[in-house]
Design an enzyme around this catalytic site. Structure first.
Site, PDB file in Angstrom:
ATOM      1  NE  ARG A 102       6.212 -77.003 -76.808  1.00 49.20           N
ATOM      2  CZ  ARG A 102       7.528 -76.794 -76.695  1.00 49.20           C
ATOM      3  NH1 ARG A 102       8.222 -77.437 -75.779  1.00 49.20           N
ATOM      4  NH2 ARG A 102       8.143 -75.954 -77.496  1.00 49.20           N
ATOM      5  CG  HIS A 129       8.932 -75.692 -82.613  1.00 44.59           C
ATOM      6  ND1 HIS A 129       8.036 -74.863 -81.982  1.00 44.59           N
ATOM      7  CD2 HIS A 129      10.018 -75.772 -81.786  1.00 44.59           C
ATOM      8  CE1 HIS A 129       8.554 -74.464 -80.833  1.00 44.59           C
ATOM      9  NE2 HIS A 129       9.753 -74.998 -80.693  1.00 44.59           N
ATOM     10  CD  GLN A 132      13.417 -72.528 -81.868  1.00 45.03           C
ATOM     11  OE1 GLN A 132      12.941 -72.800 -80.776  1.00 45.03           O
ATOM     12  NE2 GLN A 132      14.479 -71.747 -82.008  1.00 45.03           N
ATOM     13  CG  ASP A 223      15.412 -80.688 -82.849  1.00 45.86           C
ATOM     14  OD1 ASP A 223      15.721 -80.385 -81.676  1.00 45.86           O
ATOM     15  OD2 ASP A 223      14.251 -80.966 -83.207  1.00 45.86           O
ATOM     16  CB  CYS A 263      15.225 -75.266 -81.728  1.00 45.94           C
ATOM     17  SG  CYS A 263      15.158 -77.051 -81.463  1.00 45.94           S
ATOM     18  NE  ARG A 291      10.568 -69.887 -79.602  1.00 47.49           N
ATOM     19  CZ  ARG A 291      10.220 -71.037 -79.002  1.00 47.49           C
ATOM     20  NH1 ARG A 291      11.133 -71.929 -78.700  1.00 47.49           N
ATOM     21  NH2 ARG A 291       8.959 -71.319 -78.768  1.00 47.49           N
TER      22      ARG A 291
HETATM   23  N1  NVA Z   1      12.108 -81.808 -82.030  1.00 48.68           N
HETATM   24  C1  NVA Z   1      12.073 -81.386 -80.649  1.00 48.68           C
HETATM   25  C2  NVA Z   1      12.048 -79.904 -80.561  1.00 48.68           C
HETATM   26  C3  NVA Z   1      12.124 -79.358 -79.159  1.00 48.68           C
HETATM   27  C4  NVA Z   1      12.007 -77.867 -79.093  1.00 48.68           C
HETATM   28  C5  NVA Z   1      10.880 -82.001 -79.955  1.00 48.68           C
HETATM   29  O1  NVA Z   1       9.788 -82.039 -80.572  1.00 48.68           O
HETATM   30  O2  NVA Z   1      11.007 -82.465 -78.840  1.00 48.68           O
HETATM   31  N1   CP Z   2      13.030 -74.660 -78.497  1.00 45.12           N
HETATM   32  C1   CP Z   2      11.964 -74.845 -77.703  1.00 45.12           C
HETATM   33  O1   CP Z   2      10.825 -74.841 -78.127  1.00 45.12           O
HETATM   34  O2   CP Z   2      12.274 -75.011 -76.384  1.00 45.12           O
HETATM   35  P1   CP Z   2      11.283 -75.494 -75.247  1.00 45.12           P
HETATM   36  O3   CP Z   2      10.931 -76.938 -75.535  1.00 45.12           O
HETATM   37  O4   CP Z   2      12.083 -75.348 -73.980  1.00 45.12           O
HETATM   38  O5   CP Z   2      10.059 -74.648 -75.238  1.00 45.12           O
END
Ligand code: NVA
Ligand code: CP
Length: 306
Positions: A102, A129, A132, A223, A263, A291
């Site tokens: 990540r 992502h 997800q 989101d 998500c 997930r």
């Molecule tokens: N768009 C959000 C998704 C979190 C799971 C982010 O990148 O923070």
């Molecule tokens: N939806 C998702 O990826 O959640 P986290 O940021 O908690 O991993």
């Protein structure tokens, strides 16, 4: 060997295979059956951003498959102190059987993958992502809403939007995206999605009017307005996104019985009202649980490709 960096690299058949393996594993788990399909394997998990769901699901999933997961925060490994990505990739992939990352820039994960001896999984970048979306599609199947879906995505043109575009383009369901002006989707990703959609038959449209997008939709999703790394823009974004909250009035414009997906984490009274989130809590928290199952399906599938 395959990496899982974006859905663009996967066929419809492959995406469905992964989700179906996940569904089988979920069925087994609910019956108390654990198969050690990744016995003695180790998943390295590099986190340069926060996570609740991604960390818990990958770590738990790997354990349930008979393997082990290592949580590697960039505060603890030398990557965060400037050790090159290519060196980190060669070292970690010489000891682990799979790596999940990540991070911020998508190019980081691409560079890592190009030096990795083992499959690399995108656990979220600024651009995509995809794990997800495996869980989201699994949830759509379980709730009987995957056929003839018309998905309305309301909000920021971000990594989730890009991933929805890829899923729609690959699987062939319709997707309408409404963003405020100035927060539109990445034009290159849109171009790719529109090109792929010609084969799958997906109808992907982008607009700035959330009501138009949601009209007649069978699934509404959104989101956060400020993704990880955009914390400084949050106050400005809250102003710019007025009118884009998914509330019960907006849900009323969707098809009767339309479902809501998120998500998570959700910011109540920003991208979604408390009322809508709680009214759709069953599906949203099943989506979160999925997930675990979808990613177990993914890891088992990736292991088979080695
Ligand atoms: N768009 C959000 C998704 C979190 C799971 C982010 O990148 O923070
Ligand atoms: N939806 C998702 O990826 O959640 P986290 O940021 O908690 O991993």
């Amino acid at each position: 060997m395959r990496h899982f960096l974006t859905l663009k690299d996967f066929t419809k058949k492959e995406i469905l295979e992964i989700v179906n393996i996940g569904l089988e594993i979920k069925k087994d788990l609910k019956a108390g059956i654990y198969k050690d399909e990744l016995k003695k394997q180790t998943l390295g998990m590099i986190f340069e951003k926060s996570s609740t769901r991604t960390r818990v699901s990958f770590e738990t999933g790997m354990f349930q498959l008979g393997g082990h997961a290592l949580f590697l925060s960039n505060r603890d490994i030398h990557l965060g102190r400037g050790e090159p990505i290519k060196d980190t990739a060669r070292v970690i992939s010489s000891m682990c059987d799979m790596v999940m990352i990540r991070t911020f820039e998508h190019s980081m994960i691409e560079e890592f993958a190009s030096y990795s001896k083992v499959p690399v999984i995108n656990g979220l970048t600024d651009s995509f992502h995809p794990v997800q979306l495996l869980a989201d599609y699994m949830t759509m199947i379980e709730y009987g809403i995957s056929e003839n879906a018309v998905v309305a995505y309301i909000g920021d043109g971000n990594n989730m939007t890009n991933s929805w575009m890829m899923l729609s383009a690959k699987l062939g369901f319709d997707l309408r995206i409404a963003t405020p002006k100035g927060y539109e989707v990445d034009s290159q990703v849109l171009e790719t999605a529109l090109r792929l959609a010609k084969t799958s038959g997906a109808n992907i449209t982008v607009m700035n009017d959330p009501k138009e997008a949601v009209h007649g939709a069978t699934i509404v999703t959104t989101d956060t307005w400020a993704s990880m790394g955009q914390e400084d823009e949050k106050a400005q974004r809250i102003k710019d996104f007025q009118g884009f909250m998914v509330d019960d009035l907006m849900m009323c414009l969707a098809q009767k019985g339309a479902k809501f997906l998120h998500c998570l984490p959700a910011y109540r009274e920003q991208e979604v009202s408390e009322f809508v989130l709680e009214a759709h809590a069953n599906i949203v928290f099943d989506e979160a649980e999925n997930r675990l199952h979808a990613q177990k399906g993914l890891m088992v599938w990736l292991d088979k490709q080695k």
